[in-house]
Structures are given as C-alpha cells and as structure tokens.
Design a protein around this motif. Structure first.
Motif, PDB file in Angstrom:
ATOM      1  N   ILE A 218     -64.373 -43.298  48.045  1.00  0.00           N
ATOM      2  CA  ILE A 218     -65.081 -44.720  47.478  1.00  0.00           C
ATOM      3  C   ILE A 218     -63.803 -46.225  47.765  1.00  0.00           C
ATOM      4  O   ILE A 218     -63.449 -47.101  47.196  1.00  0.00           O
ATOM      5  CB  ILE A 218     -65.492 -44.938  45.772  1.00  0.00           C
ATOM      6  CG1 ILE A 218     -64.195 -44.515  45.262  1.00  0.00           C
ATOM      7  CG2 ILE A 218     -66.693 -43.586  46.157  1.00  0.00           C
ATOM      8  CD1 ILE A 218     -64.309 -44.451  43.822  1.00  0.00           C
ATOM      9  N   ARG A 219     -62.719 -45.688  48.338  1.00  0.00           N
ATOM     10  CA  ARG A 219     -61.366 -46.543  48.248  1.00  0.00           C
ATOM     11  C   ARG A 219     -61.906 -47.539  49.525  1.00  0.00           C
ATOM     12  O   ARG A 219     -62.500 -47.793  50.017  1.00  0.00           O
ATOM     13  CB  ARG A 219     -59.848 -45.620  48.815  1.00  0.00           C
ATOM     14  CG  ARG A 219     -59.900 -44.793  47.952  1.00  0.00           C
ATOM     15  CD  ARG A 219     -58.238 -43.974  47.831  1.00  0.00           C
ATOM     16  NE  ARG A 219     -58.914 -43.312  49.762  1.00  0.00           N
ATOM     17  CZ  ARG A 219     -58.394 -42.998  50.488  1.00  0.00           C
ATOM     18  NH1 ARG A 219     -56.979 -42.615  49.807  1.00  0.00           N
ATOM     19  NH2 ARG A 219     -58.985 -41.982  51.315  1.00  0.00           N
ATOM     20  N   TRP A 220     -60.203 -49.102  48.912  1.00  0.00           N
ATOM     21  CA  TRP A 220     -60.242 -49.489  50.110  1.00  0.00           C
ATOM     22  C   TRP A 220     -60.203 -49.270  51.642  1.00  0.00           C
ATOM     23  O   TRP A 220     -60.147 -48.254  51.807  1.00  0.00           O
ATOM     24  CB  TRP A 220     -60.123 -50.825  49.928  1.00  0.00           C
ATOM     25  CG  TRP A 220     -58.109 -50.733  49.804  1.00  0.00           C
ATOM     26  CD1 TRP A 220     -57.454 -49.686  49.426  1.00  0.00           C
ATOM     27  CD2 TRP A 220     -57.478 -51.232  49.651  1.00  0.00           C
ATOM     28  NE1 TRP A 220     -56.272 -49.730  49.787  1.00  0.00           N
ATOM     29  CE2 TRP A 220     -55.967 -51.121  49.433  1.00  0.00           C
ATOM     30  CE3 TRP A 220     -57.111 -52.432  50.323  1.00  0.00           C
ATOM     31  CZ2 TRP A 220     -54.711 -52.078  50.355  1.00  0.00           C
ATOM     32  CZ3 TRP A 220     -55.867 -53.744  50.422  1.00  0.00           C
ATOM     33  CH2 TRP A 220     -55.209 -52.815  49.745  1.00  0.00           C
TER      34      TRP A 220
ATOM     35  N   PRO B  99     -50.339 -42.191  55.601  1.00  0.00           N
ATOM     36  CA  PRO B  99     -48.798 -41.712  56.059  1.00  0.00           C
ATOM     37  C   PRO B  99     -48.366 -41.010  55.377  1.00  0.00           C
ATOM     38  O   PRO B  99     -46.758 -41.131  55.296  1.00  0.00           O
ATOM     39  CB  PRO B  99     -49.045 -42.662  57.373  1.00  0.00           C
ATOM     40  CG  PRO B  99     -48.882 -44.136  56.433  1.00  0.00           C
ATOM     41  CD  PRO B  99     -49.449 -43.720  55.254  1.00  0.00           C
ATOM     42  N   GLY B 100     -48.584 -39.225  55.466  1.00  0.00           N
ATOM     43  CA  GLY B 100     -47.907 -38.804  54.767  1.00  0.00           C
ATOM     44  C   GLY B 100     -46.842 -37.674  54.994  1.00  0.00           C
ATOM     45  O   GLY B 100     -46.276 -37.668  56.234  1.00  0.00           O
ATOM     46  N   ILE B 101     -45.425 -38.154  54.611  1.00  0.00           N
ATOM     47  CA  ILE B 101     -44.361 -37.794  55.010  1.00  0.00           C
ATOM     48  C   ILE B 101     -44.209 -36.145  55.056  1.00  0.00           C
ATOM     49  O   ILE B 101     -43.855 -35.865  55.577  1.00  0.00           O
ATOM     50  CB  ILE B 101     -42.965 -38.405  53.546  1.00  0.00           C
ATOM     51  CG1 ILE B 101     -42.366 -39.363  53.587  1.00  0.00           C
ATOM     52  CG2 ILE B 101     -41.233 -38.026  54.226  1.00  0.00           C
ATOM     53  CD1 ILE B 101     -43.097 -40.713  55.160  1.00  0.00           C
ATOM     54  N   THR B 102     -45.322 -35.617  53.934  1.00  0.00           N
ATOM     55  CA  THR B 102     -44.748 -34.249  54.130  1.00  0.00           C
ATOM     56  C   THR B 102     -45.637 -33.808  55.608  1.00  0.00           C
ATOM     57  O   THR B 102     -45.421 -32.867  55.600  1.00  0.00           O
ATOM     58  CB  THR B 102     -45.514 -33.409  53.001  1.00  0.00           C
ATOM     59  OG1 THR B 102     -45.076 -34.431  51.625  1.00  0.00           O
ATOM     60  CG2 THR B 102     -44.785 -32.327  52.766  1.00  0.00           C
ATOM     61  N   ARG B 103     -46.815 -34.767  55.126  1.00  0.00           N
ATOM     62  CA  ARG B 103     -48.280 -34.256  56.273  1.00  0.00           C
ATOM     63  C   ARG B 103     -46.829 -34.436  57.660  1.00  0.00           C
ATOM     64  O   ARG B 103     -47.017 -33.550  58.897  1.00  0.00           O
ATOM     65  CB  ARG B 103     -48.798 -35.583  56.346  1.00  0.00           C
ATOM     66  CG  ARG B 103     -49.702 -35.299  57.593  1.00  0.00           C
ATOM     67  CD  ARG B 103     -50.109 -36.903  57.655  1.00  0.00           C
ATOM     68  NE  ARG B 103     -52.138 -36.977  58.989  1.00  0.00           N
ATOM     69  CZ  ARG B 103     -51.017 -36.586  60.704  1.00  0.00           C
ATOM     70  NH1 ARG B 103     -49.572 -37.312  60.785  1.00  0.00           N
ATOM     71  NH2 ARG B 103     -51.302 -36.797  61.207  1.00  0.00           N
TER      72      ARG B 103
ATOM     73  N   LEU C 240     -61.210 -37.163  54.806  1.00  0.00           N
ATOM     74  CA  LEU C 240     -59.535 -37.902  54.842  1.00  0.00           C
ATOM     75  C   LEU C 240     -58.429 -37.169  54.423  1.00  0.00           C
ATOM     76  O   LEU C 240     -57.688 -36.983  55.635  1.00  0.00           O
ATOM     77  CB  LEU C 240     -60.304 -38.916  54.695  1.00  0.00           C
ATOM     78  CG  LEU C 240     -61.393 -39.217  55.877  1.00  0.00           C
ATOM     79  CD1 LEU C 240     -61.612 -40.826  55.397  1.00  0.00           C
ATOM     80  CD2 LEU C 240     -60.743 -39.504  56.890  1.00  0.00           C
ATOM     81  N   GLU C 241     -58.638 -37.351  52.823  1.00  0.00           N
ATOM     82  CA  GLU C 241     -57.216 -37.044  52.152  1.00  0.00           C
ATOM     83  C   GLU C 241     -58.050 -36.252  51.119  1.00  0.00           C
ATOM     84  O   GLU C 241     -58.672 -36.677  50.555  1.00  0.00           O
ATOM     85  CB  GLU C 241     -56.163 -37.393  52.422  1.00  0.00           C
ATOM     86  CG  GLU C 241     -56.399 -39.170  51.997  1.00  0.00           C
ATOM     87  CD  GLU C 241     -54.991 -39.989  51.800  1.00  0.00           C
ATOM     88  OE1 GLU C 241     -53.555 -39.575  51.702  1.00  0.00           O
ATOM     89  OE2 GLU C 241     -55.335 -41.528  51.885  1.00  0.00           O
ATOM     90  N   GLY C 242     -56.712 -35.549  50.584  1.00  0.00           N
ATOM     91  CA  GLY C 242     -56.976 -35.891  48.740  1.00  0.00           C
ATOM     92  C   GLY C 242     -56.776 -37.452  48.241  1.00  0.00           C
ATOM     93  O   GLY C 242     -56.163 -37.559  48.466  1.00  0.00           O
TER      94      GLY C 242
END
Ligand code: PDD
Length: 277
Positions: free
Chosen positions: A138-140, A203-207, A177-179
């Motif tokens: 439900i995010r933007w 864009p996760g750094i750990t990703r 998509l993501e957590g």
C-alpha cells in the motif's frame, strides 16, 4: 548513554532535541540511512553515502555534508563506543519552518546521527529460518527513496508480528517486491530471482552484496520480480538487510517453503557473506 551528532555538535543522545516544527516531525519530510559496522568498521560506507546523496537529491534537499564530512561523523561516533558491531543511523530533514506544505526558502537541513545496538539474534534464525506473511503493497510509488515516511511499512511489520511472523512481504499487482524493511530473493526452479532496482523497491546495499556473491559463486540469477505463485512454490526464500544480513525464510503465510528448512543456496550465500564482514 551513547554519543550522537545533531547539527554540528556531538552530545549525549538524551540531550539531542529538535523543534516540534521540524518538517521531519510534521510531514515526515526527511530521508535516512542505516549503516552497519563490524569490528568498528563501517560496512559499505561509500555505497550508503551514495544512496543518501541520491535520496536527498530526489526530494530536493541540499546535501549538508561532503562524503569526507559524513565519514568523519560516522567514524567518530563508532570510535566513541565500545561495541564491536552495531549500526549508525543518519537522518536528514528539510529543517524547521512554519507549517506549510511548500518547501521553506530560508531553512537549513536538520542533521541527526546516532548509534544503534546490533539487534538481538532472532532465535533459531539460522537453523529454522524465518516466517513471513504476504501483504498488499500500500506504499507510494517512490519506494526507491529512503524516506522516513514509513507508515505503510510500520503497519505491514505490525501485521506480520500480530500473525506470529517475522516480516511481511509486499505484493503489488501479483509481483513479489520486498519486505517491510528487507529485500527479497526467491529461488524458483533452481534460479534466484529478485525484483529490479526501480521505483517499487528500496535499492538495498545488502541486496547488492548478495547479488555480487551470487554472481561470484556462479549461481543462476534473474533480476526479475517473482510472481506470488512462484513465491508459494519456491525452493527457497531469503530476506536481506543491513541488520538481518541474509536470512532464509521457511514459512510463507503459514505454509512451509519446500521442505521447511533453510536451503543449500542460501547456505552458500550466507557463508560467503560472513567472509565479507
Ligand atoms: N531497512 N527495503 C526496505 C523497505 C528497507 O527499509 C530496507 C532497510 C531494505 C534493505 O536495505 P539495506 O540492505 O540497505 O539495509 C530494503 C533498514 C535496515 C531500516 O529501515 O532499519
């Protein structure tokens, strides 16, 4: 009590105060970073500062510091405490101004940096894996900006906890998509899938670290969002973040992932990750 940094001053965290008119408080008009450190060394600092610069530019806040100045603040705070591992939280808001949606013209950014303890290990996380629930995203549409406006993520995480799960995985138009505070990897029919770095994920750094490791290990990789059905039929599911590193998920919406145990590809990537720290 740990030392923090607020607008040029280093002081005890409890002495840090900002105005109630700060736009971070009033509008959530702010961005942040969370940088882990291991053995007192900031991990992937350059990449975190690059993402911070991008988040600031995307919302039109002038970067208040050079990379060298940010590095000094981060390293000075790490050096002023005794823990080997932990994280540094940076928040930059648009500053203090009379409440008005429009950007103020004569305000400077509020800069706040604090230390956070390394989160307590989740019991059984490595042997048994984590459980997740799925939830509508439900995010933007600017999930690529690391904004402190995290209400949707907060609600998703709470939904997960109330379902006795560790994390909520967000689904938009049938795509995984993501957590709420993690990126997601799905192993489906032998290939590892993760959503591309567009406006629908952070864009996760750990990703990025995990993608590098997957490629170095020569594992099959597709940068594509898995479908909900692929998630439900996955061989393995992983979550990544600066505080969780890379953890296996063994239960999705109450159903086991494959045989319900952390999988072999996760183990390879997890072991390789430990050597990066
Ligand atoms: N969260 N996706 C979302 C929505 C996140 O909030 C985070 C991180 C990630 C993973 O990014 P990274 O690998 O750079 O930590 C993905 C941090 C840890 C937080 O909000 O505390």
């Amino acid at each position: 009590m740990s030392t923090a940094y607020l607008n040029g001053d280093y002081k005890p965290l409890d002495d840090c105060q900002v105005s109630v008119l700060d736009r971070g408080f009033i509008f959530g008009d702010a961005v942040y970073e969370l940088i882990p450190f291991y053995v007192q060394n900031a991990f992937r600092l350059e990449a975190h500062l690059k993402r911070l610069k991008r988040s600031l530019a995307e919302i039109g806040i002038n970067n208040p510091h050079t990379d060298e100045q940010w590095q000094t603040i981060v390293e000075r705070l790490i050096a002023q405490q005794d823990e080997a591992n932990g994280s540094v939280y940076i928040q930059v808001t648009r500053g203090v101004a009379r409440r008005d949606h429009a950007f103020p013209t004569d305000t400077s950014a509020t800069v706040f940096v604090m230390l956070a303890a390394w989160p307590a290990a989740i019991e059984g996380a490595l042997d048994k894996g984590l459980s997740v629930v799925t939830a509508d995203d439900i995010r933007w549409n600017r999930c690529d900006v690391k904004s402190t406006s995290l209400l949707a993520n907060v609600l998703m995480k709470q939904k997960a906890l109330e379902s006795d799960a560790h994390e909520a995985i967000m689904i938009r138009e049938g795509k995984v998509l993501e957590g709420s505070a993690t990126n997601t990897f799905i192993v489906y029919q032998g290939a590892i899938l993760t959503a591309p770095k567009d406006h629908l994920i952070l864009p996760g750094i750990t990703r990025d670290v995990v993608v590098e490791l997957i490629q170095a290990l020569g594992l099959p990789f597709i940068e594509q969002a898995a479908s909900l059905q692929q998630l439900q039929q996955a061989d393995e599911v992983w979550l990544t973040s600066s505080t969780k590193e890379c953890l296996a998920v063994t239960e999705v919406d109450g159903q086991p992932v494959a045989d319900g145990r952390p999988g072999p590809l996760w183990r390879q990537v997890y072991d390789a990750f430990q050597l990066q720290k």
